[in-house]
Scaffold this motif. Structure first.
Motif, PDB file in Angstrom:
ATOM      1  N   LEU A  26     -42.650 -26.579  25.820  1.00  0.00           N
ATOM      2  CA  LEU A  26     -42.592 -26.145  24.429  1.00  0.00           C
ATOM      3  C   LEU A  26     -42.527 -24.628  24.294  1.00  0.00           C
ATOM      4  N   ARG A  27     -41.998 -24.207  23.160  1.00  0.00           N
ATOM      5  CA  ARG A  27     -42.037 -22.803  22.753  1.00  0.00           C
ATOM      6  C   ARG A  27     -42.578 -22.766  21.331  1.00  0.00           C
ATOM      7  N   LEU A  28     -43.645 -22.007  21.133  1.00  0.00           N
ATOM      8  CA  LEU A  28     -44.188 -21.760  19.802  1.00  0.00           C
ATOM      9  C   LEU A  28     -43.781 -20.339  19.454  1.00  0.00           C
ATOM     10  N   ARG A  29     -43.213 -20.142  18.282  1.00  0.00           N
ATOM     11  CA  ARG A  29     -42.599 -18.862  17.937  1.00  0.00           C
ATOM     12  C   ARG A  29     -42.795 -18.552  16.464  1.00  0.00           C
ATOM     13  N   ARG A  30     -42.295 -17.409  16.021  1.00  0.00           N
ATOM     14  CA  ARG A  30     -42.355 -17.039  14.606  1.00  0.00           C
ATOM     15  C   ARG A  30     -41.431 -17.933  13.783  1.00  0.00           C
ATOM     16  N   TRP A  31     -41.775 -18.072  12.509  1.00  0.00           N
ATOM     17  CA  TRP A  31     -40.938 -18.816  11.574  1.00  0.00           C
ATOM     18  C   TRP A  31     -39.684 -18.017  11.250  1.00  0.00           C
ATOM     19  N   VAL A  32     -38.600 -18.714  11.019  1.00  0.00           N
ATOM     20  CA  VAL A  32     -37.369 -18.113  10.515  1.00  0.00           C
ATOM     21  C   VAL A  32     -36.935 -18.937   9.300  1.00  0.00           C
ATOM     22  N   PRO A  33     -36.194 -18.340   8.362  1.00  0.00           N
ATOM     23  CA  PRO A  33     -35.797 -19.076   7.158  1.00  0.00           C
ATOM     24  C   PRO A  33     -35.096 -20.400   7.448  1.00  0.00           C
ATOM     25  N   ALA A  34     -34.388 -20.486   8.560  1.00  0.00           N
ATOM     26  CA  ALA A  34     -33.692 -21.728   8.907  1.00  0.00           C
ATOM     27  C   ALA A  34     -34.651 -22.886   9.204  1.00  0.00           C
ATOM     28  N   ASP A  35     -35.941 -22.603   9.393  1.00  0.00           N
ATOM     29  CA  ASP A  35     -36.930 -23.655   9.650  1.00  0.00           C
ATOM     30  C   ASP A  35     -37.318 -24.419   8.381  1.00  0.00           C
ATOM     31  N   LEU A  61     -49.563 -20.012  11.832  1.00  0.00           N
ATOM     32  CA  LEU A  61     -49.004 -21.290  12.243  1.00  0.00           C
ATOM     33  C   LEU A  61     -47.653 -20.983  12.865  1.00  0.00           C
ATOM     34  N   LEU A  62     -47.421 -21.496  14.039  1.00  0.00           N
ATOM     35  CA  LEU A  62     -46.185 -21.228  14.759  1.00  0.00           C
ATOM     36  C   LEU A  62     -45.363 -22.498  14.867  1.00  0.00           C
ATOM     37  N   PRO A  63     -44.065 -22.420  14.559  1.00  0.00           N
ATOM     38  CA  PRO A  63     -43.221 -23.594  14.764  1.00  0.00           C
ATOM     39  C   PRO A  63     -43.199 -23.960  16.249  1.00  0.00           C
ATOM     40  N   GLY A  92     -34.375 -26.574  22.000  1.00  0.00           N
ATOM     41  CA  GLY A  92     -34.606 -25.752  20.810  1.00  0.00           C
ATOM     42  C   GLY A  92     -34.904 -26.574  19.569  1.00  0.00           C
ATOM     43  N   GLU A  93     -35.057 -27.893  19.723  1.00  0.00           N
ATOM     44  CA  GLU A  93     -35.313 -28.766  18.571  1.00  0.00           C
ATOM     45  C   GLU A  93     -36.690 -28.484  17.980  1.00  0.00           C
ATOM     46  N   PHE A  94     -36.739 -28.274  16.657  1.00  0.00           N
ATOM     47  CA  PHE A  94     -37.991 -28.094  15.910  1.00  0.00           C
ATOM     48  C   PHE A  94     -38.716 -29.434  15.874  1.00  0.00           C
ATOM     49  N   ILE A  95     -39.994 -29.450  16.274  1.00  0.00           N
ATOM     50  CA  ILE A  95     -40.744 -30.712  16.235  1.00  0.00           C
ATOM     51  C   ILE A  95     -42.047 -30.616  15.460  1.00  0.00           C
ATOM     52  N   GLY A  96     -42.405 -29.428  14.962  1.00  0.00           N
ATOM     53  CA  GLY A  96     -43.644 -29.303  14.207  1.00  0.00           C
ATOM     54  C   GLY A  96     -44.178 -27.892  14.238  1.00  0.00           C
ATOM     55  N   TYR A  97     -45.490 -27.774  14.056  1.00  0.00           N
ATOM     56  CA  TYR A  97     -46.133 -26.466  14.109  1.00  0.00           C
ATOM     57  C   TYR A  97     -47.548 -26.619  14.642  1.00  0.00           C
ATOM     58  N   ILE A 103     -58.038 -24.818  13.916  1.00  0.00           N
ATOM     59  CA  ILE A 103     -56.772 -25.112  14.568  1.00  0.00           C
ATOM     60  C   ILE A 103     -56.083 -26.172  13.711  1.00  0.00           C
ATOM     61  N   ALA A 104     -54.802 -25.993  13.506  1.00  0.00           N
ATOM     62  CA  ALA A 104     -54.026 -26.932  12.688  1.00  0.00           C
ATOM     63  C   ALA A 104     -52.734 -27.243  13.425  1.00  0.00           C
ATOM     64  N   TYR A 105     -52.296 -28.487  13.324  1.00  0.00           N
ATOM     65  CA  TYR A 105     -51.030 -28.884  13.933  1.00  0.00           C
ATOM     66  C   TYR A 105     -50.482 -30.079  13.175  1.00  0.00           C
ATOM     67  N   GLU A 106     -49.174 -30.191  13.216  1.00  0.00           N
ATOM     68  CA  GLU A 106     -48.480 -31.331  12.616  1.00  0.00           C
ATOM     69  C   GLU A 106     -47.151 -31.465  13.340  1.00  0.00           C
ATOM     70  N   LEU A 107     -46.853 -32.676  13.744  1.00  0.00           N
ATOM     71  CA  LEU A 107     -45.592 -32.933  14.436  1.00  0.00           C
ATOM     72  C   LEU A 107     -44.779 -33.970  13.690  1.00  0.00           C
ATOM     73  N   ALA A 108     -43.472 -33.832  13.796  1.00  0.00           N
ATOM     74  CA  ALA A 108     -42.563 -34.823  13.233  1.00  0.00           C
ATOM     75  C   ALA A 108     -42.836 -36.164  13.903  1.00  0.00           C
ATOM     76  N   GLN A 109     -42.682 -37.236  13.170  1.00  0.00           N
ATOM     77  CA  GLN A 109     -42.967 -38.568  13.721  1.00  0.00           C
ATOM     78  C   GLN A 109     -42.168 -38.847  14.987  1.00  0.00           C
ATOM     79  N   ARG A 110     -40.949 -38.339  15.067  1.00  0.00           N
ATOM     80  CA  ARG A 110     -40.124 -38.577  16.257  1.00  0.00           C
ATOM     81  C   ARG A 110     -40.721 -37.936  17.515  1.00  0.00           C
ATOM     82  N   ALA A 111     -41.643 -36.990  17.332  1.00  0.00           N
ATOM     83  CA  ALA A 111     -42.259 -36.285  18.458  1.00  0.00           C
ATOM     84  C   ALA A 111     -43.632 -36.842  18.820  1.00  0.00           C
TER      85      ALA A 111
END
Length: 179
Positions: free
Chosen positions: A16-25, A72-74, A81-86, A101-109
């Motif tokens: 995984l890569r946790l990174r800064r948010w970008v508007p495309a997120d 919170l990091l995506p 590079g697929e976004f799966i949560g934060y 600590i907070a986290y949430e992942l897309a159901q597919r992940a």
């Protein structure tokens, strides 16, 4: 008040890569809101808010989506590079000294260990900031989140925030530095 190092703007794990948010997120982040359990506090309302544009505005105004030094990091898969949560640290119902600590992942992940992997990286980063304790609040019906936190050595505190409509929030905690 103690001073702390900032949570890093990027964390990298094996997968995984946790990174800064970008508007495309914004679209993917809104997708998480659409998938949330009906008992969740923040959901898409009857008017369809927040919209993708609302969320894009939030990301531009506060790209870390949290208090200074926290965030919170995506989460994205390193190989695609697929976004799966934060995942990250917030004041939430806790404090700047002892954040949540907070986290949430897309159901597919779900079911691949990504939440544990991302949260472990955030806990390790929290230790490096100089913090001594973390908290997490989990609705009593959210068994997968309890499993993630237990793998990270969080334990139930005596604190419970009662909510008959959405389910009680159980406060979990982990001491990072026993000194």
């Amino acid at each position: 008040m103690r001073t702390y190092e900032d949570l890093p703007a990027e964390l990298v794990t094996e997968r995984l890569r946790l990174r800064r948010w970008v508007p495309a997120d914004a679209e993917e982040y809104r997708g998480l809101w659409l998938e949330r359990d009906p008992r969740s506090l923040r959901r898409i309302d009857a008017e369809g808010r927040p919209t993708v544009e609302d969320i894009r505005g939030w990301l531009l105004d506060n790209p870390l989506a949290a208090d200074p030094g926290l965030g919170l990091l995506p989460i994205e898969l390193r190989d695609t590079g697929e976004f799966i949560g934060y995942c990250g640290l917030i004041v939430g119902q806790a404090s700047l000294d002892e954040p949540e600590i907070a986290y949430e992942l897309a159901q597919r992940a779900h079911g691949h260990g990504y939440a544990t992997e991302a949260a472990r990286a955030v806990v390790e980063a929290a230790i490096r900031t100089g913090r001594r304790r973390l908290w997490a609040t989990v609705r009593e019906w959210n068994a997968p989140s309890f499993r993630v936190l237990e793998k990270l050595d969080f334990h139930r505190s005596e604190r419970v925030t009662e909510d008959a409509e959405r389910g009680n929030s159980i406060w979990m905690t982990r001491v990072l530095d026993p000194r």
